[in-house]
Write a protein that holds these residues in place. Structure first.
Motif, PDB file in Angstrom:
ATOM      1  N   THR A  34      -4.432   5.687   2.542  1.00 17.31           N
ATOM      2  CA  THR A  34      -3.294   6.549   2.255  1.00 17.31           C
ATOM      3  C   THR A  34      -2.613   6.836   3.579  1.00 17.31           C
ATOM      4  O   THR A  34      -3.205   7.451   4.464  1.00 17.31           O
ATOM      5  CB  THR A  34      -3.720   7.868   1.588  1.00 17.31           C
ATOM      6  N   LYS A  37      -2.705   2.102  -0.340  1.00 16.74           N
ATOM      7  CA  LYS A  37      -2.654   2.514  -1.746  1.00 16.74           C
ATOM      8  C   LYS A  37      -1.436   3.397  -2.009  1.00 16.74           C
ATOM      9  O   LYS A  37      -0.778   3.257  -3.038  1.00 16.74           O
ATOM     10  CB  LYS A  37      -3.933   3.269  -2.113  1.00 16.74           C
ATOM     11  N   GLU A  38      -1.156   4.286  -1.053  1.00 15.05           N
ATOM     12  CA  GLU A  38      -0.063   5.224  -1.245  1.00 15.05           C
ATOM     13  C   GLU A  38       0.516   5.609   0.110  1.00 15.05           C
ATOM     14  O   GLU A  38      -0.223   5.781   1.084  1.00 15.05           O
ATOM     15  CB  GLU A  38      -0.574   6.480  -1.967  1.00 15.05           C
ATOM     16  N   LYS A  87       5.140   2.578  -3.865  1.00 18.21           N
ATOM     17  CA  LYS A  87       4.040   3.118  -3.055  1.00 18.21           C
ATOM     18  C   LYS A  87       4.375   4.466  -2.419  1.00 18.21           C
ATOM     19  O   LYS A  87       3.474   5.178  -1.965  1.00 18.21           O
ATOM     20  CB  LYS A  87       3.655   2.128  -1.959  1.00 18.21           C
ATOM     21  N   ARG A 115       5.457   8.335  -2.105  1.00 14.79           N
ATOM     22  CA  ARG A 115       5.482   9.612  -2.822  1.00 14.79           C
ATOM     23  C   ARG A 115       5.840  10.712  -1.836  1.00 14.79           C
ATOM     24  O   ARG A 115       5.286  10.767  -0.743  1.00 14.79           O
ATOM     25  CB  ARG A 115       4.122   9.906  -3.461  1.00 14.79           C
ATOM     26  N   ASN A 166      -7.052  10.689  -4.144  1.00 10.43           N
ATOM     27  CA  ASN A 166      -6.670   9.455  -4.847  1.00 10.43           C
ATOM     28  C   ASN A 166      -7.679   8.316  -4.661  1.00 10.43           C
ATOM     29  O   ASN A 166      -7.439   7.198  -5.114  1.00 10.43           O
ATOM     30  CB  ASN A 166      -5.265   9.002  -4.441  1.00 10.43           C
TER      31      ASN A 166
END
Length: 639
Positions: free
Chosen positions: A168, A198-199, A226, A228, A251
């Motif tokens: 992340t 992942k994010e 991807k 946020r 997450n």
């Protein structure tokens, strides 16, 4: 082109050799010490074919013994399970590939070479055994009578490796929309760097929202879902980075990669940090280095430790240089850079933390800014988790040489948070010299007419003595309180117009035509005592109240100089304005007495406070405690 020396080196093949029994790569005379670098040929932009390919002109030689392309072998030997690497070089054309290595002293050795012709892939299997204390591998290319094309090169390792971990990537921002859009665009244009991300979370704590900035929709689409954005109140760097840690654990990511907003990232660094961390023997915090954003070839820090006695950030080795310019001395000519540097922590301008570590030792201290990264590294080290500042992974960031965060609103956080970290981690009784040094800092600020800064430090000690339970509650409101306090002091009120202040005039000319000079080391104490007595007792003349005595450039703003004036206009570090410093004997007496009283109380209660902060550490850094803070200060809508 500004960063070309970090990728390619056109200097001589071997350069200045370090003698077997020599002290380093310096030339000395009676007056100077100068680092020597080999002459280089001009690098041509048209030779760069892609991010991974370049052309070497006929008869010329190019070395990849550079910051971003050499292989820091000693770091891999010490911290990972890798015991050998393969260098694979793909070329087109006729010429030679030559492999070199160095040892911990920076002495260079030729390892192997091969002649190439046509389309060729040259492989070299290289052992990491001799790199116990330091050393790098790299290769040079030599072209024949026609250009030699480097199609690409890789450092590879064989073995039954696990699946790459997931990341992340979190950026904390406060009204730095241009920087954020630029970095998001850089990442979107280098999808290989995001393969295992992942994010990508942007914790937006500002009033100028990144989501509203021009170009945001375009880069958000390019990031293919991807990205946020989390909007929350301004909880400072520690609040933003703690949110990144929290979300990474929530997450299911293997790592939280924390990154500042005001940086320019080298995307390849993300791949390198992940690969290194995946192959470490134990869970390890892995961070990138910091280059100067405004002087792109200057490496601001190669690694940092906390001096346990002074409890201040320090360099791990006396040979290291703060602010090393690769134009003046490339990697092959910089002996100290070949010794492995072991650190206590890595700055959170770019730092990757395993979520296993986060679950065990908690999130950041709730301290808004300053000392959050250093304290976390010390906490991880105490729990058996090392930190590695990894060469070849970096961002460009505004260096603190171009800031002055020891003066102004940040002084509160510097003072308080240093004490918190020392109370928790100092191995010395009463924190070594941290208390007496802190009081000396207060005196220097006060005799320099920096009353707002001194008052901020006094506020810091008051809050420190109240204990750790209040830290989460102070996060959103302390900065506005400090800014409100500082608005009442002239030394913190800036004007961008040089003509807004009266023209300076001295009451009397300087002695013998000389300006203020620093005291000698032998005479420092009596000189300082005399200066403090003068400032406490001598009234300020009417003329100094009406106009400044002098203008002082930021780089000349030193306590021994400022203490000799009653009134001065002083430039800020950014060069955007200046403020009017005015001596006030009454204020000086009051604040110096309170500072002395608070430092005495801190010494008296040191052991009790240390126990309180140590006992509270696991609670105030826990996921549960931070979760309550996030819930109270997050906006309901998330993108």
């Amino acid at each position: 082109m500004d960063t070309a020396p970090l990728y390619m080196d056109t200097g001589s093949a071997m350069g200045v050799q370090i003698p077997t029994a020599g002290a380093g790569n310096t030339m000395r005379d009676a007056k100077t010490t100068q680092t020597v670098s080999a002459p280089t040929k001009e690098v041509h932009v048209e030779d760069f074919l892609s991010r991974y390919a370049t052309s070497v002109r006929p008869g010329e030689r190019v070395s990849f013994g550079t910051y971003f392309n050499a292989f820091p072998a000693s770091y891999w030997r010490r911290w990972t399970t890798v015991d050998s690497v393969r260098l694979s070089v793909a070329t087109s054309g006729a010429g030679a590939v030559i492999v070199y290595k160095s040892n911990a002293r920076g002495a260079l050795q030729r390892v192997d070479s091969v002649r190439v012709e046509g389309d060729a892939v040259s492989n070299f299997d290289l052992s990491l055994t001799p790199f116990g204390d330091g050393g790098w591998y790299w290769f040079d290319l030599v072209a024949g009578s026609a250009p030699l094309i480097l199609q690409g090169a890789e450092w590879q390792a064989e073995g039954d490796f696990k699946k790459p971990g997931t990341i992340t990537l979190e950026i904390t921002t406060l009204n730095k929309t241009d920087f954020c859009i630029n970095n998001l665009r850089l990442l979107a244009e280098n999808p290989q760097a995001l393969e295992h991300v992942k994010e990508l979370i942007l914790v937006d704590q500002g009033t100028q929202k990144v989501a509203d900035a021009e170009g945001f929709a375009e880069v958000a689409d390019a990031l293919a879902g991807k990205l946020r954005i989390i909007n929350q109140d301004n909880l400072g760097g520690s609040g933003g980075f703690a949110r990144g840690m929290y979300e990474a654990d929530k997450n299911g990511s293997d790592y939280a990669l924390l990154m500042d907003d005001d940086v320019v990232v080298e995307p390849e660094s993300i791949i390198r940090l992940l690969t290194f961390a995946d192959l470490c023997k134990t869970p390890t915090i892995v961070g990138g280095h910091m280059f100067d954003l405004y002087n792109r070839t200057v490496l601001h820090t190669f690694g940092e430790v906390v001096n346990p006695y002074s409890f201040q950030p320090d360099l791990p080795s006396g040979e290291m240089t703060l602010g090393h310019d690769f134009v003046g001395s490339n990697l092959r000519h910089t002996g100290w850079m070949h010794r492995r540097v072991d650190v206590d922590y890595n700055g959170w301008w770019m730092c990757m933390i395993p979520t296993k570590v986060i679950r065990e030792i908690g999130l950041s201290l709730p301290v808004f800014i300053k000392w959050d990264d250093a304290e976390y590294g010390l906490r991880a080290k105490a729990a058996g988790y090392p930190t590695v500042s990894m060469p070849g992974a970096a961002v460009w960031h505004v260096s603190w040489i171009d800031k002055d965060d020891l003066v102004g609103w940040q002084a509160y956080f510097h003072a308080r948070n240093r004490f918190i970290a020392a109370l928790i981690h100092s191995p010395y009784e009463f924190g070594g010299k941290v208390v007496r040094q802190s009081y000396a800092f207060d005196v220097k600020h006060l005799v320099s007419m920096q009353y707002a800064t001194a008052q901020g430090r006094i506020m810091a000690l008051r809050d420190l003595l109240r204990g750790p339970e209040q830290l989460h509650g102070l996060l959103p409101g302390k900065l506005p309180e400090i800014r409100s306090m500082m608005s009442g002091y002239s030394d913190s009120q800036f004007s961008s117009d040089p003509d807004s202040y009266p023209a300076p005039k001295m009451d009397k000319p300087p002695k013998r035509g000389h300006g203020v000079t620093p005291p000698s080391y032998v005479g420092l104490l009596p000189w300082a005592a005399k200066t403090v007595i003068r400032q406490l007792s001598l009234p300020v003349s009417d003329s100094s109240k009406e106009r400044p005595q002098t203008n002082v450039a930021h780089q000349d703003n030193r306590w021994w100089r400022m203490s000799q004036y009653d009134s001065a206009v002083v430039s800020n570090a950014e060069g955007t304005g200046a403020s009017w410093y005015k001596r006030d004997p009454k204020q000086l007496r009051t604040m110096m007495a309170e500072s002395a009283k608070l430092h005495a109380a801190l010494l008296k209660d040191w052991h009790k406070l240390s126990t309180q902060y140590k006992n509270a550490l696991s609670e105030i850094t826990s996921i549960a405690a931070w979760e309550k803070t996030f819930e109270a200060h997050s906006e309901k809508s998330e993108n």
